[in-house]
Scaffold this motif. Sequence first.
Motif, PDB file in Angstrom:
ATOM      1  N   ALA A 153       0.830  -1.207   0.000  1.00 28.42           N
ATOM      2  CA  ALA A 153       0.000   0.000   0.000  1.00 28.42           C
ATOM      3  C   ALA A 153       0.865   1.259   0.000  1.00 28.42           C
ATOM      4  O   ALA A 153       0.562   2.235  -0.695  1.00 28.42           O
ATOM      5  N   LEU A 154       1.946   1.234   0.784  1.00 26.77           N
ATOM      6  CA  LEU A 154       2.823   2.406   0.840  1.00 26.77           C
ATOM      7  C   LEU A 154       3.481   2.652  -0.510  1.00 26.77           C
ATOM      8  O   LEU A 154       3.603   3.800  -0.967  1.00 26.77           O
ATOM      9  N   LYS A 155       3.883   1.579  -1.173  1.00 24.87           N
ATOM     10  CA  LYS A 155       4.495   1.703  -2.502  1.00 24.87           C
ATOM     11  C   LYS A 155       3.514   2.348  -3.475  1.00 24.87           C
ATOM     12  O   LYS A 155       3.877   3.249  -4.235  1.00 24.87           O
ATOM     13  N   ARG A 156       2.258   1.913  -3.420  1.00 23.17           N
ATOM     14  CA  ARG A 156       1.244   2.484  -4.317  1.00 23.17           C
ATOM     15  C   ARG A 156       0.921   3.921  -3.967  1.00 23.17           C
ATOM     16  O   ARG A 156       0.739   4.774  -4.848  1.00 23.17           O
ATOM     17  N   ALA A 157       0.846   4.210  -2.683  1.00 20.15           N
ATOM     18  CA  ALA A 157       0.519   5.576  -2.262  1.00 20.15           C
ATOM     19  C   ALA A 157       1.608   6.551  -2.675  1.00 20.15           C
ATOM     20  O   ALA A 157       1.324   7.691  -3.077  1.00 20.15           O
ATOM     21  N   ARG A 158       2.855   6.113  -2.581  1.00 22.86           N
ATOM     22  CA  ARG A 158       3.968   6.994  -2.956  1.00 22.86           C
ATOM     23  C   ARG A 158       4.082   7.158  -4.466  1.00 22.86           C
ATOM     24  O   ARG A 158       4.634   8.149  -4.947  1.00 22.86           O
ATOM     25  N   ALA A 159       3.540   6.181  -5.200  1.00 22.59           N
ATOM     26  CA  ALA A 159       3.646   6.239  -6.661  1.00 22.59           C
ATOM     27  C   ALA A 159       2.661   7.218  -7.277  1.00 22.59           C
ATOM     28  O   ALA A 159       2.807   7.609  -8.433  1.00 22.59           O
ATOM     29  N   GLY A 160       1.656   7.606  -6.525  1.00 22.06           N
ATOM     30  CA  GLY A 160       0.666   8.534  -7.063  1.00 22.06           C
ATOM     31  C   GLY A 160      -0.558   8.600  -6.182  1.00 22.06           C
ATOM     32  O   GLY A 160      -0.541   8.135  -5.036  1.00 22.06           O
ATOM     33  N   THR A 161      -1.606   9.187  -6.696  1.00 23.94           N
ATOM     34  CA  THR A 161      -2.844   9.330  -5.924  1.00 23.94           C
ATOM     35  C   THR A 161      -3.615   8.019  -5.983  1.00 23.94           C
ATOM     36  O   THR A 161      -4.205   7.672  -7.003  1.00 23.94           O
ATOM     37  N   ASP A 162      -3.599   7.289  -4.875  1.00 27.49           N
ATOM     38  CA  ASP A 162      -4.268   5.991  -4.791  1.00 27.49           C
ATOM     39  C   ASP A 162      -5.080   5.970  -3.498  1.00 27.49           C
ATOM     40  O   ASP A 162      -4.585   5.558  -2.448  1.00 27.49           O
ATOM     41  N   PRO A 163      -6.334   6.426  -3.537  1.00 26.26           N
ATOM     42  CA  PRO A 163      -7.127   6.532  -2.305  1.00 26.26           C
ATOM     43  C   PRO A 163      -7.340   5.201  -1.595  1.00 26.26           C
ATOM     44  O   PRO A 163      -7.402   5.153  -0.372  1.00 26.26           O
TER      45      PRO A 163
END
Length: 370
Positions: free
Chosen positions: A113-123
Amino acid sequence: MARVAALNLALAFALAGTSALAQTAPQPKPSEKPTSDKPPATKPAAKPAAKPAAKPAAKPTDKPGAPRPDAGGGPPLLGPQISYPSLDTPGGSGDLAYGAYQRGYYLSAFNEALKRARAGTDPAAMTLLGDLYGSGYGVPLDFSKAIEWYRKAAAAGSPGALLSLGNLTLAGQGLKKDEVEAARLFREAAEKGNGPAAYNLGLLYLQGRQIPKEPTEAARWFEVAAGKDIEDAQYALAVLLKEGNGVEKDVAQSAQLMASAARLGHITAQVEFAIMQFNGVGVAKDEAAAAAMFRKAALGGNAIAQNRYARLLAVGRGVSQDKAQAAVWHLLAKHRGLGDPMLDEMVTQLPAADRKKAEAQAARWEAGRA
């Protein structure tokens, strides 16, 4: 789906004609604590009834268990929350972070989840990070970090994050306790299509504490949530329709909603719908169907259902007469504090061997639930 810590629905309604049902306490369901680093043998329930109380983790862990995959942070507050998708096939189109969360691999879920959140806007990923921090799964319990991620997710359009912020605000966990602000957050989430938030908002209008008591508004939001298969909302709206409280009285529609909530597993709705079936109120009279529904709720541990089913067995209405089995269900209900002098007398008149057998069976049943 079950399941309510901050606002007790049993205290919110006076059930017309069935006052005994108001004494029914929610039956706790066991939650599984992570115990090993191997995946569980079975998949987690699609819609567990209760979320484990939030506990700080001594160390970040990545162990399997079966928590309720809520969208809320911290302990459950009002109604059933959001269930995450189970699509988690590596290399497929599923959600790996939520798949890891469902299996209890919290640290893996956190990292993904952290990887996805840092990659862009992923609510969705941001909301999951809030869940993990707000529950202390895989990472130390930290409401401030949970709130930070929930706010980011809310800003990115997540109604689940708004629901979680509303729950935390209502409980005063990491945020100033404020029912009015919680209602605002629930409304915003509900307007974005979140069923649990609509149910929570309806409860606040029904209770009328800091929010003005408006049964009509409560009914409106319950209807929104009921349309999304939130069984607590279906039950709540059924009660209002049965009483004509905030809506025009409609016993037939009440019975339909009560039946739907019962099918979804709402135990109090099962008891009430069984009563409606037995008496032919809002639905065709059917004593056999009522007996089956009482038995279903009785197996769920509901004392009122156990008592009613025992009475039917004792006299043979809707089910074949079986006084020995009636004694078993009576003893179970009595163990939960619901006595019945008529059934006490029946038990005393049983042959000693049958009475001892019933007592042993009831004891085994209780031991199996412990």
